[in-house]
Design a protein around this motif. Sequence first.
Motif, PDB file in Angstrom:
ATOM      1  N   GLN A  56       0.826  -1.208   0.000  1.00  0.00           N
ATOM      2  CA  GLN A  56       0.000   0.000   0.000  1.00  0.00           C
ATOM      3  C   GLN A  56       0.866   1.267   0.000  1.00  0.00           C
TER       4      GLN A  56
ATOM      5  N   GLN B 111     -19.550  -9.742   8.866  1.00  0.00           N
ATOM      6  CA  GLN B 111     -18.116  -9.467   8.919  1.00  0.00           C
ATOM      7  C   GLN B 111     -17.525  -9.158   7.551  1.00  0.00           C
ATOM      8  N   VAL B 112     -17.973  -9.893   6.539  1.00  0.00           N
ATOM      9  CA  VAL B 112     -17.334  -9.718   5.234  1.00  0.00           C
ATOM     10  C   VAL B 112     -17.962  -8.585   4.415  1.00  0.00           C
ATOM     11  N   THR B 113     -18.998  -7.987   4.945  1.00  0.00           N
ATOM     12  CA  THR B 113     -19.602  -6.874   4.217  1.00  0.00           C
ATOM     13  C   THR B 113     -19.390  -5.544   4.923  1.00  0.00           C
ATOM     14  N   GLY B 114     -18.642  -5.562   6.005  1.00  0.00           N
ATOM     15  CA  GLY B 114     -18.368  -4.315   6.722  1.00  0.00           C
ATOM     16  C   GLY B 114     -19.515  -3.869   7.601  1.00  0.00           C
ATOM     17  N   ARG B 115     -20.477  -4.783   7.855  1.00  0.00           N
ATOM     18  CA  ARG B 115     -21.646  -4.367   8.637  1.00  0.00           C
ATOM     19  C   ARG B 115     -21.504  -4.637  10.125  1.00  0.00           C
ATOM     20  N   THR B 116     -20.513  -5.398  10.507  1.00  0.00           N
ATOM     21  CA  THR B 116     -20.300  -5.644  11.932  1.00  0.00           C
ATOM     22  C   THR B 116     -20.010  -4.297  12.604  1.00  0.00           C
TER      23      THR B 116
ATOM     24  N   ASP C 235     -17.407   2.043  15.941  1.00  0.00           N
ATOM     25  CA  ASP C 235     -18.241   2.384  14.782  1.00  0.00           C
ATOM     26  C   ASP C 235     -19.578   2.997  15.193  1.00  0.00           C
TER      27      ASP C 235
ATOM     28  N   LEU D  85      -6.062  -5.822  16.753  1.00  0.00           N
ATOM     29  CA  LEU D  85      -6.054  -4.725  15.774  1.00  0.00           C
ATOM     30  C   LEU D  85      -7.074  -3.650  16.112  1.00  0.00           C
TER      31      LEU D  85
ATOM     32  N   THR E 224     -18.547   2.995   8.000  1.00  0.00           N
ATOM     33  CA  THR E 224     -17.671   2.516   9.070  1.00  0.00           C
ATOM     34  C   THR E 224     -17.143   1.112   8.810  1.00  0.00           C
ATOM     35  N   GLY E 225     -17.429   0.564   7.645  1.00  0.00           N
ATOM     36  CA  GLY E 225     -16.834  -0.728   7.302  1.00  0.00           C
ATOM     37  C   GLY E 225     -15.321  -0.653   7.281  1.00  0.00           C
TER      38      GLY E 225
ATOM     39  N   LYS F 272     -11.942   0.131   8.771  1.00  0.00           N
ATOM     40  CA  LYS F 272     -11.482   0.226  10.166  1.00  0.00           C
ATOM     41  C   LYS F 272     -10.141   0.936  10.245  1.00  0.00           C
TER      42      LYS F 272
ATOM     43  N   THR G 271      -4.960  -1.933   8.160  1.00  0.00           N
ATOM     44  CA  THR G 271      -6.371  -2.147   8.475  1.00  0.00           C
ATOM     45  C   THR G 271      -7.283  -1.207   7.686  1.00  0.00           C
TER      46      THR G 271
ATOM     47  N   THR H 173      -7.083  -0.006   4.759  1.00  0.00           N
ATOM     48  CA  THR H 173      -6.909  -0.035   3.312  1.00  0.00           C
ATOM     49  C   THR H 173      -8.245   0.118   2.563  1.00  0.00           C
TER      50      THR H 173
ATOM     51  N   VAL I 228     -15.092  -1.721   1.570  1.00  0.00           N
ATOM     52  CA  VAL I 228     -15.688  -3.054   1.695  1.00  0.00           C
ATOM     53  C   VAL I 228     -17.186  -3.013   1.399  1.00  0.00           C
ATOM     54  N   GLU I 229     -17.817  -1.869   1.675  1.00  0.00           N
ATOM     55  CA  GLU I 229     -19.259  -1.764   1.417  1.00  0.00           C
ATOM     56  C   GLU I 229     -19.562  -1.803  -0.076  1.00  0.00           C
TER      57      GLU I 229
ATOM     58  N   GLN J 213     -15.789 -12.317  -0.674  1.00  0.00           N
ATOM     59  CA  GLN J 213     -16.631 -12.254   0.531  1.00  0.00           C
ATOM     60  C   GLN J 213     -17.207 -13.627   0.842  1.00  0.00           C
TER      61      GLN J 213
ATOM     62  N   THR K 240     -10.649  -7.684   8.323  1.00  0.00           N
ATOM     63  CA  THR K 240     -11.288  -8.261   7.143  1.00  0.00           C
ATOM     64  C   THR K 240     -11.597  -7.245   6.032  1.00  0.00           C
ATOM     65  N   PRO K 241     -12.175  -6.079   6.352  1.00  0.00           N
ATOM     66  CA  PRO K 241     -12.462  -5.142   5.266  1.00  0.00           C
ATOM     67  C   PRO K 241     -11.221  -4.739   4.460  1.00  0.00           C
TER      68      PRO K 241
ATOM     69  N   LEU L 106     -10.003  -7.726   2.459  1.00  0.00           N
ATOM     70  CA  LEU L 106     -10.858  -8.022   1.296  1.00  0.00           C
ATOM     71  C   LEU L 106     -10.581  -7.075   0.134  1.00  0.00           C
TER      72      LEU L 106
ATOM     73  N   THR M 177      -7.921  -5.334  -0.473  1.00  0.00           N
ATOM     74  CA  THR M 177      -6.566  -5.552  -1.003  1.00  0.00           C
ATOM     75  C   THR M 177      -6.547  -6.793  -1.892  1.00  0.00           C
TER      76      THR M 177
END
Lengths: 321, 786, 156
Positions: free
Chosen positions: A102, B19-24, B29, B187, C36-37, C39, C49, C51, C77-78, C90, C105-106, C109, C111
């Motif tokens: 990055q 988790q994989v959609t950024g909704r968590t 947040d 993290l 806010t997806g 982080k 994180t 990215t 990620v959204e 995903q 994860t966001p 994903l 990257t």
Amino acid sequence: MRLPAFGYLEPSTVEDAVELLAINPGAEIIAGGTDLIPNMKRRQISPSTVIALGTIDGMSGIQVDDDGGVTIGALTLLHDLAASSEVPAALASAAAEIGSPQIRNVATVGGNLCLDTRCGFINQTESWRLASGLCLKADGDVCWVAPKGEECVAVSSSDLAPVTVALDAEVGLVGPDGSRTLAASDLYRSDGIDHLGKSADEIVTALTVPPRPRWRTGYRKLRRRGTIDFPILGVAVAVEVADDGRVKDARIVLGAIAPAPMRMRQAEEALVGSRLDAEAIERAAELAAKPVRPYDNVDLGSRYRKWMAPVFITRALQDLR
Amino acid sequence: MTGNVVVGRPGPRVDAADQVTGRTTFAGDIDRSGMLIGGLLESSQAHARILSVDTSAAEALPGVRAVLTGADLPVPYGILPVSQDEHALAVDKVRYVGEPVAAVAAVDADSVEEALSRIVVEYEPLDAVATIEEALASGTRIHGEGEGDNVHRRAALEFGDVGSGFDAAHLVREDVYFFGGNTHAALEQHAAVASAGLDGRVTLWSSTQVPHYLHRTLEKVLEMPAGRIRVIAAPVGGGFGGKTDPFSHEIVAAKLAMVTGRPVKIVLSRQQVFYAHRGRHPVLMWVKTGFDPEGRITAMHFKSFLDGGAYGSYGAASLLYTGSLQTSTYRIPNYKFEGVRVFTNKPPCGPKRGHGTPQPRFALECQLDEAAADLGLDPVTIRRRNLVEPFSMTVNHLRITSCGIEECLDRAVEASDFSAKHGNLPEGKGIGLAAGAYLSGAGLPIYWNDMPQSEVEIKVDRGGGVTVFSMATDVGQGSTSVLATIVAEVLGLEPSDLAMVTADTDLTPVDLGSYSSRVTFMAGNAAKEAAEGIRDRVIAAVADELGLSADVVVVAGGRVGSANDEDKTLSWADAVRAAIVRGGSLTGSGSYRAPDLAGPYRGSGVGISPAYSYSVAVVEVDCDSETGEVRVAKVWLAHDIGRALNPLLVEGQMEGGVYMGLGEALFEEQAFRHTLHRGPSLLDYKLPTFLEMPPVQSILVETDDPEGPFGAKEVGQGPLLPVIPALANAVHDALGVRVAEVPITPDKVVAAQRDIKRGGDGRFGPRSVPDYDFGRLTRVDPPGEF
Amino acid sequence: MTDGILTLTVNGEARRLVAEGQRTLLELLRDDLGLTGTKHGCDLGECGTCTVLVDGKPVLSCLTLATQTRGSEVTTVEGLADGLVPHPLQKAFAELGAAQCGYCTPGMLVTAAALLERNPQPDTDEIRQALAGNLCRCTGYIKILDAVKLAAGAVR
């Protein structure tokens, strides 16, 4: 972590940028921002004005010159430099090892050449530095690394710097009095604070590597992880090999041990006339490592880095065989 | 246990889609109408008296809504009832750099930063204590807690008679080891959002692993009834034990919300996360072990010195943990443990993955390899000759039930071809082995009580929807998915059929929290009991409805009824309605309380658990003999999980444990220049990246624990334990150096090699421990059937 | 120009905002757009994180001035899923347990999505190198590697 407030200027030509730099004393240049932004967030510097170079045309790209040399625009991304087959091997491999993917996607050649020196006492947040005590490089009057010393010993942490010195490269500068070129070796000063040999109102526009038809080049980097980390020792080597297989000329330049890259001339001379045999490499490594006196101000401490100097010099030279 | 459908099947987490959609929605947040931003002022002093705090300039700043100091939160707290030694904001004294001194709530982050910079604290600096040796020698007392001077706690216990054990030994080794401190470095930076209503109720969302304990702390410090406080653990972005204490920012956010009437959010900076710490204690260790000619242990005397940092935290337990689990893997007939935890002027240490046990495990497993070499044995044989037996008692009164250590050893050795490789790999390459064991939940709660350690409730809707309520807190380990697996299995449903409501003190019954690897075992058993209650009612109703005998009615695949006759079944929803018709509201509850396992001595509460997991790691390394760099080629990890409820999640925990173990072994250290953290950042603190991570072969060993839910035991912490000494032993195999100090950084490896060249023994690390009086020795007889 | 009007495209939607000069892209996304997806783990470019993709390339939003992204296409990620149809990555991350706590994860994903866009069939080393700037504290990266490989198969 918030950035301090600043005025943001976006000139469209280098000349405009130089002019803005002249009328905004203390302004900082931003290209990729990967060095400047963390330093500002940590309040190592809080410039009133930031001048962005990103919108200036013609300052990026890698061009093979008529004489076989290469000119690399200062805004060329490290990612692109790393991927280039037109530049000497050492330059591409050094670029490939800078930061993370990055970082390399936005960080520029000019930015890495002008990378601020680093030290465990300066690359810290403002509150950490207040707890430690401020140091010479930012608002203090003592060096915590070498408290008896008068000079800042922050470390040149650019991977490209030693390579450019080893390649006899030049940088193109534009300032209020026009443009000029400066040998890469003169771009660096042995002063952790005022570490660049250009004047503050000059902008690096390009890096020019002279033709190097018979030269072999290489770079070895010491750091803890295979990515992200800055060098804690960098070894750039270049040798010109004659038809008879003997070394005609050589460069050995060490990075990340002092405020400026260190060229090891005695060791270079010891290589000349050799066939890069084990004995010659060992002698050169010994000579080059001898003056290495790192301070304990970056990762892994001074003793280990001193130990590693001959090892890395040897390996870098072996790579050229 | 045959015929399970969901249990034992690899499957995704129930929260994966978010988790994989950024909704968590993590705590940081959360946005609330009118929300203010809060921040903490860090102490610039390691040890100082606070003479005054002038907040007037901060208060005068437009945008600032409240400023707090220690005087506003005078009630002390601490996670353990015996260590109520912390204040949300420093009172009278500061004891480490970074300790919160004052707090601000303002309309935006810039105003917070500006206001914090305007607070003037006048300090009278005091001598600061940085190390174990300094703490034991210093006349400067850090605080009034503990046993005197800078000693927080001491322990001295002898089980059996080590003197006669050493007398009978053929070989006695004395070795010193040091384990550097390190930190969790999740993290997600800790975050909390608080809201106070005009109704006098306070709600706190936080990235906490222990909403129940936080709830109790808020009750005490805010001096208001628990019933008016609601704590919600938001999804936690990594815990590893680092979010297991009540923290300053959580209390401060609540107080600021009460003072301002506005929601307040505080997100710690990364530096503040390093200062909040509660990570691995630095431990200096001395181990004297006797062996008979065949390598059987005759006695062990173990001394540990823990650098606790400035406050108690879990330290009283951490101290005992450095002693208690040494007996869990190998039969030690006579065992003496002496330990001391000291206060220093550094961020407080606490529980990190393995809590207090990775350090002594490192010492024990390294010394076993050294003793094996002395005795002409190989590392497998010496271990094999000492393994604890299933369903046995240890000399310090730990009850061992299911125990797969032997199968773990066999399978890890076989998969890695250890025996052929050890001692025979080319120069620079090496292979190492170690074992470990860990609790499936601490046997006792943190505060003394006779209530269950876990309660679960289930509510079934008339449409058949099942909602599970549990305070168990998912910190990434997958506890919510594990509970869903268990309930789904019992009810013949799929995990994705369930709605999971977790970690909310208003909505969910108590679970003590995500620590000590307790959730699968304890909340799992509670969930199973709750689900079985529902199932039994549904079965009875369906039997009645269809004219079947209840003992032939099964729940499976979303239907309830005869196993053999499809026509004699009802859909789950119809079955549920039949049950509601007959018995009213279809709800169920279950609870779990560990059996009374404490031994006949004070301190026996630490180390007991209803079940222990076992792990064996083999690590193969490729060392650079010139640079001392250690590259890990591969790790084999065999783990006795009891029963893998969801093998995918089990593997994930094993791989994560290997990762964190390798990080500790090679890279990570909470390093200080005297009392100042050398680099509280993710650049200076070296987390392994993708490039440092080797392939891992996970070997799941199932021993079907008699008390675990479906036979399951823990996996969150145990797998880390053997990785660190296995790596150290591999480095020894590769280069002949014994780096007796963690982390094993390249400079230490090279220093040890240079020592060999100069005629030394190639050992790197401390050679002695302080001469220290651990206080009155408690002698304990071994258990009767021992 | 300080505090200028900023137009950019975020997840395919044109946005027009007023952004002060020192606003980072991370702050713009999270605080101004409520996305806010994305982080944050360090705020200093050290963990990966935060990215996001800017014109298809992974960059660290904590080190990027919002004003530097004027006219760019930003993907978070959204923006990966197409409505309720997930991106193959995903789906693979969910199926294979590549997310544990889900915090990295966001960034991981997006990257990985940029990698597959550029190189639909990466080998193991190419995946590791591409994701070397994204730290994960839970998984040991192993299930992440598996998931990217699975998704790469699906993309083809």
